[in-house]
Design an enzyme around this catalytic site. Structure first.
Site, short mmCIF file in Angstrom:
data_model
loop_
_atom_site.label_atom_id
_atom_site.label_comp_id
_atom_site.label_asym_id
_atom_site.label_seq_id
_atom_site.Cartn_x
_atom_site.Cartn_y
_atom_site.Cartn_z
N HIS A 16 -8.29 -5.02 0.63
CA HIS A 16 -6.99 -4.22 0.72
C HIS A 16 -6.13 -4.80 1.95
O HIS A 16 -4.80 -5.28 1.78
CB HIS A 16 -7.32 -2.65 1.08
CG HIS A 16 -6.02 -1.91 0.99
ND1 HIS A 16 -5.28 -1.73 -0.31
CD2 HIS A 16 -5.09 -1.07 1.66
CE1 HIS A 16 -4.26 -1.12 -0.22
NE2 HIS A 16 -4.13 -0.54 0.93
N SER A 23 0.96 -1.07 0.00
CA SER A 23 0.02 -0.02 -0.04
C SER A 23 0.77 1.17 -0.12
O SER A 23 1.61 1.44 -0.89
CB SER A 23 -0.91 -0.13 1.26
OG SER A 23 -1.97 0.92 1.19
#
Ligand SMILES: *[C@@H]1O[C@H](CO)[C@@H](O)[C@H](O)[C@H]1NC(C)=O
Ligand SMILES: *[C@@H]1O[C@H](CO)[C@@H](O)[C@H](O)[C@H]1NC(C)=O
Ligand SMILES: *[C@@H]1O[C@H](CO)[C@@H](O)[C@H](O)[C@H]1NC(C)=O
Length: 427
Positions: free
Chosen positions: A398, A203
């Site tokens: 995610h 990320s």
């Protein structure tokens, strides 16, 4: 009956926090510590009221692991964690962590892991032995280094500034990529006496990596291969309502925080802490609204993850992301036309030049990711000159990409394979 108890517990929680905040003003960190300790009391109370839902051993393990710090966690599972300290060229003092290969296996390779937004080096250990990436890599003979970003729980020191000062928090992930990553990588290469290493970013750890390699292309030489887990660069398809709130298109929090000179500190942390008193369902819903639905996380892992994240960050990191959502570009911070002209010599902020990121990339991205949306990851892939391979993972959101029970099979074991294949062909 149970609802009444829950309401009672939650009221006690808020009253205690507010009360204590009034009694004990001062740095916001003190306040956060306090919320955290109240969280634990709330959790215990809920257990007494509801009874324990999972078997005792699991519960003991998850409680322990939620509270233990990174050194204690490694120690508990037989992986001694070394702590090293680096100072960036702009004065931030950052602790980084290292786990060396276990047993007698060593492959003589160095790997550097960089965490995501509001996370820390802790993230790589939370799934426990046999599952967490740091342990898996150590088991396979790697010398594992885990970086930290300025401002997080392991990096709240500066040679001059104090985290209580607003100036300490004047940075976005660009500074993390321009200063923190190069400093840490140079340090690791120096200590290990190597010329290059493997980089695994998750990320924001990928965002900062692309900043580094586009603005300081000499770092391409120092990275053998880049593994981008749920990479974030182009963001026009972001579905996460939290990040969208910071997009100037909706003109909400971002402008408010920037224009009204509020401390750019731990807004998100206090928000999540307040919402998440570690009551499973509430937290899970909150997390889902940030990272995407249909999580493959085990309920058991949730308290452990939330015991370690969110950690502190600069609000400007989120504001900068919000700008990318609006512009659809991967570019430097937008200060407004006048200051842009002063800073960059142009009215709008320049793009990060991804053509300069020549290092071979292996990308992993998930179908249900509300932050690194597959469409945006495809855009990134189309801009990177050297894609070694990409892996689309069905059903992953995610967080799943590093925390799901299946992450080891679907992500980590593949990373090991890419590396061993590369080592065979280059040796
Ligand atoms: C973890 O806690 C122990 C005991 O309090 C302490 O000695 C150690 O420095 C801590 N490690 C980190 C990384 O905070
Ligand atoms: C590398 O390590 C040596 C010995 O520990 C030290 O003297 C030197 O300053 C380091 N260089 C860098 C660039 O960190
Ligand atoms: C981006 O980098 C490439 C490779 O160095 C260069 O050829 C190109 O001109 C750069 N683009 C911009 C807009 O600066």
């Amino acid at each position: 009956m149970r609802t009444t108890y829950v309401l009672f517990v939650i009221s006690v929680f808020y009253v205690s926090v507010i009360h204590a905040a009034i009694l004990k003003p001062g740095p916001r960190y003190g306040f956060l510590d306090l919320i955290q300790s109240v969280n634990h009391i709330v959790q215990d109370t809920i257990d007494i009221v509801f009874g324990e839902t999972e078997d005792d051993q699991d519960l003991v393990t998850s409680y322990d692991d939620a509270i233990l710090n990174i050194t204690q966690l490694g120690q508990k599972y037989g992986y001694p964690v070394e702590e090293h300290s680096v100072t960036t060229d702009d004065g931030y003092v950052i602790d980084i962590h290292r786990i060396r290969h276990t047993k007698d296996v060593t492959n003589n390779l160095v790997v550097f892991l960089m965490h995501g937004f509001v996370e820390s080096s802790d993230s790589w250990l939370l799934q426990g032995p046999g599952k967490a990436l740091a342990y898996v890599l150590a088991d396979n003979g790697f010398d594992v280094w885990m970086g930290n970003a300025r401002g997080n729980k392991h990096a709240q020191k500066h040679v001059i500034l104090d985290p209580k000062q607003k100036d300490f928090w004047e940075f976005t992930w660009e500074e993390i990529g321009l200063h923190d990553l190069p400093t840490m990588i140079d340090y690791v290469l120096n200590v290990t006496n190597k010329e290059n290493l493997y980089f695994i970013g998750y990320s924001q750890g990928t965002t900062s990596f692309y900043v580094m390699n586009s603005l300081k292309p000499e770092y391409n030489e120092k990275i053998k291969m880049m593994f981008a887990l749920a990479p974030v660069a182009f963001m026009s398809h972001v579905r996460s309502p939290l990040i969208k709130m910071f997009s100037p298109a909706t003109n909400l929090l971002g402008n408010f925080l920037v224009n009204y000179d509020l401390p750019n500190t731990d807004f998100l942390t206090s928000m999540t802490d307040t919402f998440c008193s570690k009551i499973g369902f509430a937290c899970k819903n909150m997390l889902h609204s940030i990272v995407g639905q249909d999580s493959n996380l085990l309920t058991k892992s949730l308290p452990i993850i939330l015991g370690h994240m969110p950690t502190t960050s600069s609000t400007l990191q989120l504001v900068h992301y919000g700008q990318l959502v609006r512009s659809g570009r991967f570019c430097q911070f937008d200060f407004g036309e006048e200051k842009n002209r002063e800073t960059y010599g142009t009215e709008s902020p320049p793009d990060y030049n991804l053509t300069k990121v020549t290092v071979p990339n292996v990308v992993f991205f998930g179908e249900n990711d509300w932050v690194a949306d597959p469409a945006d990851v495809e855009t990134l892939i189309s801009h990177l000159p050297h894609i070694h391979d990409s892996n689309f993972i069905k059903g992953f959101n995610h967080l799943d990409i590093i925390y799901a029970d299946t992450a080891n099979d679907l992500v980590y074991s593949k990373i090991l394979k890419y590396i061993s294949d590369l080592e065979v062909t280059t040796n």
